[in-house]
Design a protein around this motif. Structure first.
Motif, PDB file in Angstrom:
ATOM      1  N   LEU A  91       0.856  -1.184   0.000  1.00  0.00           N
ATOM      2  CA  LEU A  91       0.000   0.000   0.000  1.00  0.00           C
ATOM      3  C   LEU A  91       0.889   1.230   0.000  1.00  0.00           C
ATOM      4  O   LEU A  91       1.779   1.359   0.840  1.00  0.00           O
ATOM      5  N   LEU A  92       0.626   2.140  -0.938  1.00  0.00           N
ATOM      6  CA  LEU A  92       1.360   3.402  -0.990  1.00  0.00           C
ATOM      7  C   LEU A  92       0.397   4.536  -0.671  1.00  0.00           C
ATOM      8  O   LEU A  92      -0.687   4.621  -1.266  1.00  0.00           O
ATOM      9  N   ILE A  93       0.783   5.390   0.280  1.00  0.00           N
ATOM     10  CA  ILE A  93      -0.022   6.550   0.653  1.00  0.00           C
ATOM     11  C   ILE A  93       0.723   7.804   0.220  1.00  0.00           C
ATOM     12  O   ILE A  93       1.849   8.047   0.660  1.00  0.00           O
ATOM     13  N   CYS A  94       0.106   8.572  -0.659  1.00  0.00           N
ATOM     14  CA  CYS A  94       0.699   9.819  -1.147  1.00  0.00           C
ATOM     15  C   CYS A  94      -0.131  10.979  -0.615  1.00  0.00           C
ATOM     16  O   CYS A  94      -1.242  11.226  -1.098  1.00  0.00           O
ATOM     17  N   ASP A  95       0.388  11.659   0.383  1.00  0.00           N
ATOM     18  CA  ASP A  95      -0.330  12.757   1.043  1.00  0.00           C
ATOM     19  C   ASP A  95       0.093  14.084   0.424  1.00  0.00           C
ATOM     20  O   ASP A  95       1.133  14.636   0.783  1.00  0.00           O
ATOM     21  N   GLU A  96      -0.688  14.567  -0.538  1.00  0.00           N
ATOM     22  CA  GLU A  96      -0.369  15.818  -1.238  1.00  0.00           C
ATOM     23  C   GLU A  96       1.038  15.748  -1.833  1.00  0.00           C
ATOM     24  O   GLU A  96       1.782  16.738  -1.828  1.00  0.00           O
ATOM     25  N   MET A  97       1.404  14.598  -2.368  1.00  0.00           N
ATOM     26  CA  MET A  97       2.769  14.368  -2.842  1.00  0.00           C
ATOM     27  C   MET A  97       3.224  15.381  -3.886  1.00  0.00           C
ATOM     28  O   MET A  97       4.395  15.768  -3.930  1.00  0.00           O
ATOM     29  N   THR A  98       2.292  15.838  -4.716  1.00  0.00           N
ATOM     30  CA  THR A  98       2.673  16.707  -5.836  1.00  0.00           C
ATOM     31  C   THR A  98       2.292  18.178  -5.624  1.00  0.00           C
ATOM     32  O   THR A  98       2.458  18.982  -6.532  1.00  0.00           O
ATOM     33  N   ALA A  99       1.807  18.529  -4.438  1.00  0.00           N
ATOM     34  CA  ALA A  99       1.271  19.879  -4.220  1.00  0.00           C
ATOM     35  C   ALA A  99       2.309  20.975  -4.429  1.00  0.00           C
ATOM     36  O   ALA A  99       1.970  22.086  -4.825  1.00  0.00           O
ATOM     37  N   MET A 100       3.583  20.686  -4.155  1.00  0.00           N
ATOM     38  CA  MET A 100       4.635  21.696  -4.259  1.00  0.00           C
ATOM     39  C   MET A 100       5.439  21.586  -5.548  1.00  0.00           C
ATOM     40  O   MET A 100       6.447  22.274  -5.706  1.00  0.00           O
ATOM     41  N   LEU A 101       4.990  20.723  -6.471  1.00  0.00           N
ATOM     42  CA  LEU A 101       5.798  20.417  -7.646  1.00  0.00           C
ATOM     43  C   LEU A 101       5.229  21.051  -8.914  1.00  0.00           C
ATOM     44  O   LEU A 101       4.026  21.319  -9.004  1.00  0.00           O
ATOM     45  N   ASP A 102       6.094  21.240  -9.908  1.00  0.00           N
ATOM     46  CA  ASP A 102       5.614  21.746 -11.186  1.00  0.00           C
ATOM     47  C   ASP A 102       4.942  20.614 -11.967  1.00  0.00           C
ATOM     48  O   ASP A 102       4.992  19.437 -11.566  1.00  0.00           O
ATOM     49  N   ALA A 103       4.323  20.968 -13.081  1.00  0.00           N
ATOM     50  CA  ALA A 103       3.517  20.000 -13.830  1.00  0.00           C
ATOM     51  C   ALA A 103       4.348  18.830 -14.353  1.00  0.00           C
ATOM     52  O   ALA A 103       3.901  17.672 -14.310  1.00  0.00           O
ATOM     53  N   SER A 104       5.552  19.106 -14.841  1.00  0.00           N
ATOM     54  CA  SER A 104       6.365  18.031 -15.414  1.00  0.00           C
ATOM     55  C   SER A 104       6.829  17.042 -14.344  1.00  0.00           C
ATOM     56  O   SER A 104       6.819  15.823 -14.569  1.00  0.00           O
ATOM     57  N   THR A 105       7.225  17.562 -13.170  1.00  0.00           N
ATOM     58  CA  THR A 105       7.643  16.673 -12.083  1.00  0.00           C
ATOM     59  C   THR A 105       6.458  15.885 -11.544  1.00  0.00           C
ATOM     60  O   THR A 105       6.579  14.694 -11.225  1.00  0.00           O
TER      61      THR A 105
END
Length: 244
Positions: free
Chosen positions: A160-174
């Motif tokens: 099980l992988l939990i991603c808690d706002e994993m991409t909130a601080m990242l740009d679109a490509s990342t």
């Protein structure tokens, strides 16, 4: 695989931020938990990741009721879950190189012999060069550090992988790159995913179904039904977390 039933949790028992919330994630399923900042969804994610003991309610993992959180949980339960947080700089030891950061879970579980192989497998998968692996957090960007944090979450091959706002601080490509890494891992391993966030479009594209956090209540609420159930609302495949 994961079932949270009537969970109440917070940091002050007199004023919990999560009240009698239920949520389930099936084996191999990708579930998005959608809600605004400050609603309590990250606290629920920490409970699911065995990082925060709830004040009330039950949690089962692979059919087994969870009795302990953090280091009180059995190793087989702790290692079954990988988690990536929103702010990578708050979730790493600044003294460690990215290589050491990725290897941390292996070393803490007595699997030091697997470090070279697993780091060599994961670094190119998440887009980290040998040169970047030798840098410490202060010498890399947020996106590069989050790539290392994702590799760290995958290093023990969680179910099980939990991603808690994993991409909130990242740009679109990342963002696109890291989501692709998660999906490749899930395709290869059959792992389940709980993705927490406030980006409806991303979650609806990424996940099999999306659960919405009702911001109108102190705790989540939903349509009438059995206490603690999750019932469908709106478009097919999108649900609301239900309080008991």
């Amino acid at each position: 695989m994961l079932e949270l039933t009537r969970i109440t949790a917070g940091y002050d028992r007199r004023d919990p931020v999560v009240r009698e919330v239920s949520l389930r994630v099936g084996a191999g399923e990708a579930v998005g938990l959608l809600g605004p900042s400050g609603c309590g969804k990250s606290t629920l994610a920490k409970v699911a990741a065995l990082l925060h003991r709830p004040d009330a309610g039950t949690m089962t993992l692979d059919g087994t009721v969870i009795r302990g959180w953090r280091h009180r949980a059995p190793r087989e339960q702790r290692t079954a879950i990988g988690v990536v947080f929103q702010q990578p700089r708050l979730s790493v030891d600044p003294r460690l190189s990215l290589r050491e950061l990725i290897a941390q879970p292996l070393r803490s579980t007595g699997l030091r012999r697997d470090v070279p192989e697993r780091v060599a497998e994961l670094a190119p998968l998440v887009g980290l060069s040998e040169e970047l692996l030798e840098r410490r957090p202060h010498a890399v960007s947020d996106g590069q550090l989050q790539r290392a944090c994702l590799a760290r979450a995958l290093v023990l091959k969680p179910r099980l992988l939990i991603c808690d706002e994993m991409t909130a601080m990242l740009d679109a490509s990342t963002t696109a790159a890291l989501v692709a890494v998660v999906e490749r891992y899930r395709s290869d391993s059959g792992a389940a995913l709980l993705a927490v966030g406030h980006d409806r479009v991303l979650l609806e594209r990424w996940c099999d179904r999306t659960v919405r956090w009702d911001e109108q209540n102190a705790g989540p609420a939903g349509p009438a039904g059995p206490a603690g159930a999750v019932g469908p609302v709106g478009p097919v495949g999108h649900e609301r977390v239900v309080a008991g």
